[in-house]
Scaffold this active site. Structure first.
Site, short mmCIF file in Angstrom:
data_model
loop_
_atom_site.label_atom_id
_atom_site.label_comp_id
_atom_site.label_asym_id
_atom_site.label_seq_id
_atom_site.Cartn_x
_atom_site.Cartn_y
_atom_site.Cartn_z
CD GLU A 99 -8.90 -0.68 -0.26
OE1 GLU A 99 -9.74 -0.59 -1.11
OE2 GLU A 99 -7.92 -1.66 -0.51
CE LYS A 276 -11.29 -2.17 -4.38
NZ LYS A 276 -10.37 -2.13 -3.32
CG ASP A 292 -20.23 10.97 -12.28
OD1 ASP A 292 -20.11 9.75 -11.63
OD2 ASP A 292 -21.52 11.21 -12.85
CG HIS A 389 -4.01 -4.74 2.90
ND1 HIS A 389 -4.49 -3.38 2.07
CD2 HIS A 389 -5.07 -4.97 3.46
CE1 HIS A 389 -5.67 -3.43 2.39
NE2 HIS A 389 -6.23 -4.23 3.14
C1 MEV Z 1 -7.14 -4.34 -3.14
O1 MEV Z 1 -7.80 -3.10 -2.75
C2 MEV Z 1 -6.76 -4.26 -4.61
C3 MEV Z 1 -6.09 -5.47 -4.89
O2 MEV Z 1 -6.64 -6.69 -4.81
C4 MEV Z 1 -5.46 -5.29 -6.34
C5 MEV Z 1 -5.04 -6.36 -7.19
O3 MEV Z 1 -5.21 -7.52 -6.88
O4 MEV Z 1 -4.18 -6.37 -8.14
C6 MEV Z 1 -4.63 -5.63 -4.21
#
Ligand code: MEV
Length: 451
Positions: A99, A276, A292, A389
């Site tokens: 990513e 995430k 793992d 991003h």
């Molecule tokens: C993207 O890979 C991760 C985010 O969505 C985490 C978040 O929203 O805190 C930017």
């Protein structure tokens, strides 16, 4: 804890400030220069550097030892997160990840934290958990009596017949408890928990073996029938904590981050994405070190729901004019056994961080996870995630539409302009810009070349 790394760096006369200097402008260097810097830091050896530069792939025969029906290797990029100073120790962090922007965001946030505060970590507890299930208990009182009377014998048997290696290394099975679950049909389910210190291994295989080994003595002496033996990934008996303090920030920014954190604490829909983002920092280290990551994911998510409602695994608060962040979750991994010590890149990744124990590695994971979360919350509560991003994602879009080396600079800079103007960018924009470039190069009007 970090004795080994300090010794190594002292030998090379490298301390915190040198490491920081060597990380200066790291992202602007070419690959060879980055490897040179990592060698100067003592993070890579001359052989490591040579191997990476050669572009050689890992022997395919090794893959046959890991999985079944092998047809090849799937390669994902491996990079280095820079600027991390964890518990006062600078560390170069290998991350294997597909990513865009994860490594850039981690490195940027790490520098921000280092300039304004600190990250500290600790591991609390030592035991992993195995489960031996008896689905329908015939005689609860008898089972309870048996466990309390023979617990010590069962532990001794497990440590002498199965976990003798762990015992010799200072770990092993050290407790057994009994849990009662109401089935709702008038009968009781029993879950016998076996606790073991896996030392520097992740411990899954040994724990499963211990549980299966204990099945027979438990059945024979208790008169019950064991229905399942398996470890649990919800390891609330061994958790890793990371704490971040950032000072000197504007009150408004701190409040926004605190609010963003509250959102994730209150709302499971937001908590999932927040977590995430934390795992964006953790999984790439697990992959780079051959660990793992599914087990850690399961552990982190189930720990995030341990109070009956899925919530944020991190918390940010403003305290005495400082922004303070906490992370706490099981990060159960190993630095011995399995892929970690067989895969040449996993071994290199572990060497790069100069770590000597699984606890060291889990602390690094927690630190990068919380830094990644801070980076995301800072962006989300101010400029939004798109700016940082998408700027990096432009590279992927440009490659995705098939731009050549010669075309890339034009396409990228046009896409950056479009992004700045519209705050949005898609593959369609990239196609159009590339078409524009090719038409212009061919001296044609703008709609003649189809891609
Ligand atoms: C993207 O890979 C991760 C985010 O969505 C985490 C978040 O929203 O805190 C930017």
């Amino acid at each position: 804890m970090y004795e080994h790394s300090y010794t190594q760096r002292k030998a090379k006369n490298l301390m915190t400030t040198d490491m920081k200097e060597l990380f200066c402008g790291f992202s602007k260097l070419d690959r060879k220069e980055r490897l040179d810097r990592l060698e100067q830091m003592g993070a890579l050896s001359a052989e490591d550097k040579e191997f990476l530069l050669s572009g050689k792939s890992v022997d395919i025969k090794l893959a046959e030892h890991f999985i079944e029906n092998v047809i090849g290797h799937f390669q994902i990029p491996m990079g280095v997160a820079t600027n991390f100073v964890i518990d006062g120790r600078p560390v170069a962090i290998p991350m294997a990840v597909e990513e865009t922007s994860i490594i850039a965001a981690a490195s940027k946030t790490a520098r921000w934290i280092d300039e304004n505060g600190a990250i500290t970590t600790e591991v609390v507890g030592e035991n992993i958990i195995g489960q031996i299930q008896i689905d329908k208990v015939k005689n609860w009182q008898r089972l309870e009596g048996f466990i309390s009377l023979h617990k010590k014998t069962l532990i001794h048997l497990a440590n002498t017949d199965v976990a003798q290696g762990l015992k010799a290394r200072g770990g092993g099975v050290n407790d057994i408890t009994l849990r009662k679950l109401d089935r709702g049909d008038g009968m009781q389910m029993a879950v016998i928990h076996v606790y073991a210190n896996p030392v520097d291994a992740m411990g899954a295989n040994i724990m499963n073996q211990v549980c299966e080994f204990l099945k027979k003595p438990i059945e024979e002496a208790s008169g019950e029938t064991v229905t399942m033996c398996i470890l649990s990934n919800l390891v609330d008996t061994k958790v890793t904590r990371a704490k971040v303090i950032v000072r000197g920030l504007e009150a408004e920014l701190m409040e926004r981050i605190e609010e963003a954190s509250l959102f994730a604490q209150l709302d499971p829909y937001r908590a999932a994405t927040n977590n995430k983002g934390v795992l964006n920092g953790i999984d790439p280290i697990l992959i780079a070190t051959g660990n793992d990551w599914r087990a850690v994911e399961a552990g982190v998510h189930s720990y995030a729901a341990r109070e009956g409602k899925y919530s944020s695994i991190t918390k940010w608060k403003v305290k005495n004019n400082e922004l303070v962040g906490f992370f706490e979750a099981p990060i159960i991994l190993g630095v011995v056994g399995g892929v970690t010590c067989l895969h040449p890149l996993a071994k290199m990744a572990i060497r790069m961080m100069s770590i000597t124990s699984s606890d060291d590695l889990s602390r690094i994971c927690a630190a990068v996870g919380i830094a990644q979360n801070l980076g995301a919350l800072r962006a989300l509560s101010t400029v939004g995630i798109i700016e940082g991003h998408m700027k990096l994602h432009i590279r992927n879009l440009t490659l995705g539409v098939g731009a050549t080396e010669r075309e890339m600079p034009y396409v990228q800079s046009r896409l950056e302009e479009i992004l700045a103007l519209t705050k949005r960018i898609t593959a369609r924009n990239a196609k159009e810009v590339l078409m524009e470039f090719r038409n212009r190069a061919a001296g044609k009007p703008n709609n003649e070349v189809n891609l």
